[in-house]
Design an enzyme around this catalytic site. Structure first.
Site, short mmCIF file in Angstrom:
data_model
loop_
_atom_site.label_atom_id
_atom_site.label_comp_id
_atom_site.label_asym_id
_atom_site.label_seq_id
_atom_site.Cartn_x
_atom_site.Cartn_y
_atom_site.Cartn_z
N HIS A 18 0.90 -1.19 -0.07
CA HIS A 18 0.03 0.05 0.24
C HIS A 18 1.10 1.20 0.23
O HIS A 18 0.60 2.23 -0.79
CB HIS A 18 -0.99 0.15 1.27
CG HIS A 18 -1.91 -1.08 1.21
ND1 HIS A 18 -1.99 -1.95 2.50
CD2 HIS A 18 -2.93 -1.35 0.29
CE1 HIS A 18 -3.02 -2.63 2.32
NE2 HIS A 18 -3.59 -2.64 1.07
N LYS A 42 -16.51 -7.12 5.11
CA LYS A 42 -15.35 -7.54 5.26
C LYS A 42 -14.90 -8.15 6.62
O LYS A 42 -13.84 -8.99 6.86
CB LYS A 42 -14.26 -6.89 4.60
CG LYS A 42 -14.27 -6.60 3.30
CD LYS A 42 -12.97 -6.01 2.69
CE LYS A 42 -12.66 -6.08 1.30
NZ LYS A 42 -11.40 -5.59 0.85
N ARG A 91 -1.60 -6.05 -8.38
CA ARG A 91 -0.57 -7.09 -7.91
C ARG A 91 -0.40 -8.10 -9.10
O ARG A 91 0.76 -8.56 -9.34
CB ARG A 91 -0.69 -7.74 -6.63
CG ARG A 91 -0.68 -6.84 -5.49
CD ARG A 91 -1.39 -7.68 -4.15
NE ARG A 91 -2.75 -8.19 -4.33
CZ ARG A 91 -3.51 -7.99 -3.37
NH1 ARG A 91 -3.15 -8.09 -2.23
NH2 ARG A 91 -4.72 -8.49 -3.82
N SER A 129 -3.17 -7.70 2.83
CA SER A 129 -3.54 -7.61 4.31
C SER A 129 -4.22 -9.03 4.83
O SER A 129 -3.82 -9.21 6.16
CB SER A 129 -4.58 -6.49 4.36
OG SER A 129 -4.00 -5.38 4.12
#
Length: 156
Positions: A18, A42, A91, A129
């Site tokens: 990030h 989430k 990514r 994460s």
């Protein structure tokens, strides 16, 4: 003209991937506003205030970077912050389909705000994460994958 980008995410927790996206975004934009999303769907490890604190502590020395909490539509945050763009990191090819759909929908909601993608540095293509949370919860060392300000939060 002040070029501002919104970089949205849950940042649960913020990673060096990030950080890399934000730093690279500053090569294109004058200001990056990190939008820390509430997103209760989430079920984050850290509450919103803690995630916001981690992000703010990470970038405390750079006044071109601001972190704000938000819920609701990203486009509404972008309008509120007078942003020209949404900044997103990619990514792998698997990220592209989802990000493409989001960018298309956001353009549909507000055609004046562009989405700009930056490719992750090779060092961070595997960092997420979710992996950080899993590895850390099992006692693994993630200190080279997150800003140092995050480590005390993970150790709690």
């Amino acid at each position: 003209m002040n070029r501002t980008a919104i970089y949205p995410g849950t940042f649960d927790p913020i990673t060096l991937g990030h950080v890399d996206v934000v730093r690279r975004g500053l090569k294109v934009f004058d200001r990056v506003v990190i939008g820390v999303a509430e997103n209760p769907n989430k079920k984050p490890m850290f509450d919103l205030d803690t995630r916001l604190a981690m992000v703010r502590q990470t970038f405390v020395a750079d006044d071109r970077i601001e972190a704000v909490a938000f819920s609701g539509l990203l486009i509404d945050l972008a309008r509120q912050q007078k942003a020209n763009a949404i900044l997103r990191g990619l990514r792998a090819a698997s990220d592209f389909e989802y990000e493409f759909q989001m960018a298309t929908m956001n353009r549909r909601l507000e055609e004046k705000i562009e989405t700009v993608f930056v490719m992750a540095r090779e060092d961070y293509t595997f960092v997420s994460s979710r992996f950080i949370r899993e590895i850390s919860s099992m006692g693994g060392d993630v200190s080279e994958l997150v800003p140092q300000v995050v480590m005390p939060f993970l150790k709690r």
